[in-house]
Design an enzyme around this catalytic site. Structure first.
Site, mmCIF file in Angstrom:
data_model
loop_
_atom_site.group_PDB
_atom_site.id
_atom_site.type_symbol
_atom_site.label_atom_id
_atom_site.label_comp_id
_atom_site.label_asym_id
_atom_site.label_seq_id
_atom_site.Cartn_x
_atom_site.Cartn_y
_atom_site.Cartn_z
ATOM 1 N N THR A 1 0.819 -1.214 0.000
ATOM 2 C CA THR A 1 0.000 0.000 0.000
ATOM 3 C C THR A 1 0.851 1.262 0.000
ATOM 4 O O THR A 1 0.557 2.230 -0.710
ATOM 5 C CB THR A 1 -0.952 0.007 1.216
ATOM 6 O OG1 THR A 1 -1.837 -1.115 1.125
ATOM 7 C CG2 THR A 1 -1.768 1.289 1.262
ATOM 8 N N SER B 1 -6.759 -1.003 -7.146
ATOM 9 C CA SER B 1 -6.446 -1.255 -5.743
ATOM 10 C C SER B 1 -4.961 -1.537 -5.664
ATOM 11 O O SER B 1 -4.347 -1.981 -6.649
ATOM 12 C CB SER B 1 -7.238 -2.466 -5.233
ATOM 13 O OG SER B 1 -6.712 -2.931 -3.999
ATOM 14 N N THR B 2 -4.384 -1.295 -4.511
ATOM 15 C CA THR B 2 -3.001 -1.735 -4.305
ATOM 16 C C THR B 2 -2.864 -3.205 -4.659
ATOM 17 O O THR B 2 -1.847 -3.642 -5.220
ATOM 18 C CB THR B 2 -2.585 -1.514 -2.842
ATOM 19 O OG1 THR B 2 -2.511 -0.110 -2.576
ATOM 20 C CG2 THR B 2 -1.247 -2.159 -2.535
ATOM 21 N N ASN B 3 -3.923 -3.972 -4.358
ATOM 22 C CA ASN B 3 -3.843 -5.424 -4.479
ATOM 23 C C ASN B 3 -3.735 -5.925 -5.907
ATOM 24 O O ASN B 3 -3.304 -7.062 -6.131
ATOM 25 C CB ASN B 3 -5.057 -6.061 -3.795
ATOM 26 C CG ASN B 3 -5.117 -5.721 -2.330
ATOM 27 O OD1 ASN B 3 -4.200 -5.115 -1.780
ATOM 28 N ND2 ASN B 3 -6.209 -6.092 -1.680
ATOM 29 N N SER C 1 48.042 -13.117 -2.423
ATOM 30 C CA SER C 1 48.413 -13.239 -1.022
ATOM 31 C C SER C 1 49.163 -12.003 -0.558
ATOM 32 O O SER C 1 49.936 -11.415 -1.310
ATOM 33 C CB SER C 1 49.289 -14.479 -0.810
ATOM 34 O OG SER C 1 49.770 -14.540 0.520
ATOM 35 N N SER C 2 48.922 -11.651 0.691
ATOM 36 C CA SER C 2 49.666 -10.538 1.293
ATOM 37 C C SER C 2 50.985 -11.000 1.875
ATOM 38 O O SER C 2 51.803 -10.177 2.297
ATOM 39 C CB SER C 2 48.816 -9.892 2.400
ATOM 40 O OG SER C 2 48.555 -10.843 3.425
#
Length: 492
Positions: free
Chosen positions: A114, A152-154, A330-331
């Site tokens: 809604t 309608s919203t519906n 990789s660090s």
């Protein structure tokens, strides 16, 4: 101190207007295009940081429905032409430039949508009023009386959902076709490169990389076909069902006209659902859509996982293929490169699978309306959005640039104990099993073991096993195996 009357407040704040709904009145700054119900929704539901405007195609779909409805109501004689034309023009303006700030309702909101419907109704009512009078305000165009007429919203929200998701599915098919093209290119490029197949992660018969990649291609082609079918299902809309499926408040003429106008506006063959009560009560259609997305995601994850396995190593793994290096891995370990693109696509797949669980639960609903449409829409939209963004990165950052290590692959294919399958076709299973066991226990090839076991001489073994690529071609394999068969083969 005596509270001021609302009219006094408006006079005291000339840059604000007073709006009223069933719960009371609120002052709203004149520069804000939406109205009182949207204000309440923002106060009630600001949760996720994502609004209905962030769901691709959703607000435009509602705007298009409102535009079609205004035209249909005008044709039906219910809506005064000037107001209808103003709503039509306001919708065109919003579609041309949809401003996120005008549609601030959070994607997580109750009421079966809604708040989303009223947000659009209020924006269009105020914009249309400004077209007619030169000022924002509830008159002469009302969000419920005029913009929401015959609706309608519906019926509006599930219709807009289908319109939005249908468009997103089409876009997803487009990027999947790009992935299919990339896989097809590798299928052709590697058509003659033999490798070892694996079942249960164990050595199996030789195939070619081209054959393996044809399997990936075939899966995604099937998914595109299924998504296209689901897209077609999004053309059936419950528009005209109004609140509970009876169509109360919408005339028969309106129900015909609104689809004519919608088809004219979009160029798509939208049509009414065959059973409006089913359409409002049941949301299992969305379970099907989510299942199609999940199936696609699982195939993406499987493909990506296979690429990780085949590229593993490179010195202590399979190392059958090499993926394009896109970043250091990789660090701490210099030279390490990780399969980050497959890992990215797999994480997207995990999210899609999780969203499917949400859709499944939300689709249950109850009685005469499913009110969980907001979370269904957000879950589906996120799944599609993630795959639409990830698949091109995966296709062009990984699949297109991968290469095969043909020497490694050929070595592994030539040394497979599964080559003894050819001996089973010639000499029977027990004899072939004895050769395979001899090869395994002595760490020698099947070609050497069959000679040591006395089934073939060196010339025959070389002829049968010299080119293992023939085992990837059933007809060629049958021809050479047939040349070795004896009328009544007996194992020594």
């Amino acid at each position: 101190m005596t509270p001021k009357e609302p009219s006094a407040l408006v006079s005291a704040i000339p840059s604000a207007r007073l709006e009223e709904d069933a719960l009371g009145t609120r002052l709203i700054a004149n520069h804000i295009v939406y109205g009182i119900q949207t204000v309440r929704a923002v106060e009630n539901f600001s949760i996720s940081g994502r609004t209905i405007a962030d769901i691709e195609g959703f607000v435009p779909a509602i705007l298009t429905i409102k535009q079609a409805a205004a035209r249909a109501n005008r044709r039906d004689g219910k809506l005064e032409p000037g107001i209808a034309d103003a709503i039509d023009a306001a919708a065109s303006g919003c579609l041309a430039e949809t401003s996120r700030e005008h549609f601030p309702v959070d994607i997580y909101h109750g009421g079966g949508g809604t708040a989303a419907n009223m947000n659009v109704n209020e924006v269009l009512a105020n914009e249309a009023s400004e077209i007619l009078t030169g000022r924002l305000g509830p008159d002469p165009v009302h969000p419920n009386t005029h913009v929401n007429m015959s609706q309608s919203t519906n019926d509006v929200i599930p219709s807009a959902m289908k319109m939005a998701v249908g468009g997103e599915l089409d876009a997803l098919c487009h990027v999947l076709n790009g992935l299919i093209a990339a896989i097809s290119q590798k299928e052709a490029e590697f058509s003659g490169v033999v490798k070892l197949a694996r079942t249960c992660l164990q050595d199996a018969l030789p195939i070619t990389f081209g054959q393996q990649f044809s399997g990936y291609r075939g899966a995604f082609e099937r998914h595109v076909q299924e998504l296209k079918r689901l897209e077609d299902g999004c053309l059936s809309l419950p528009l005209g069902a109004t609140a509970v499926g009876t169509g109360f408040g919408a005339t028969a003429n309106y129900r015909a006209y609104v689809f004519e106008e919608l088809r004219s506006l979009t160029g798509k063959a939208y049509h009414a659902e065959s059973n409006s009560f089913d359409a409002l009560q049941n949301a299992d259609f969305w379970i099907g859509v989510s299942a199609g997305l999940k199936a696609t995601a699982v195939s993406l994850s499987k493909f990506a996982s296979d690429l990780r396995l085949m590229s593993s190593g490179p010195r202590a793994g399979l190392s059958e293929i090499t993926l394009p290096p896109v970043q250091p891995g990789s660090s701490i370990m210099p030279g390490k490169v990780n399969p980050v693109m497959p890992e990215m696509i797999m994480q997207v797949a995990f999210r899609v699978i999780g969203n499917d669980a949400t859709v499944t639960r939300a689709a249950e609903g109850e009685l005469d309306l499913n009110v969980w449409e907001s979370i269904i829409l957000e879950s589906l939209s996120e799944s599609i959005r993630l795959m639409r963004r990830a698949i091109p990165l995966f296709a062009y950052g990984c699949v297109k640039g991968l290469t095969v290590n043909s020497a490694v692959a050929n070595r592994d294919a030539s040394s497979s104990l599964a080559l003894s399958t050819a001996l089973a076709e010639i000499f029977g299973y027990p004899a072939a099993l004895r050769v395979a066991k001899h090869a395994s226990s002595n760490s020698i090839s099947i070609s050497r073991a069959v000679v040591e076991c006395g089934l073939l001489d060196e010339k025959g073994a070389d002829r049968l096993f010299r080119d293992v690529s023939i085992f990837a071609n059933a007809e060629q394999a049958e021809d050479i195996i047939h040349s070795f068969r004896r009328p009544n083969p007996l194992a020594p």
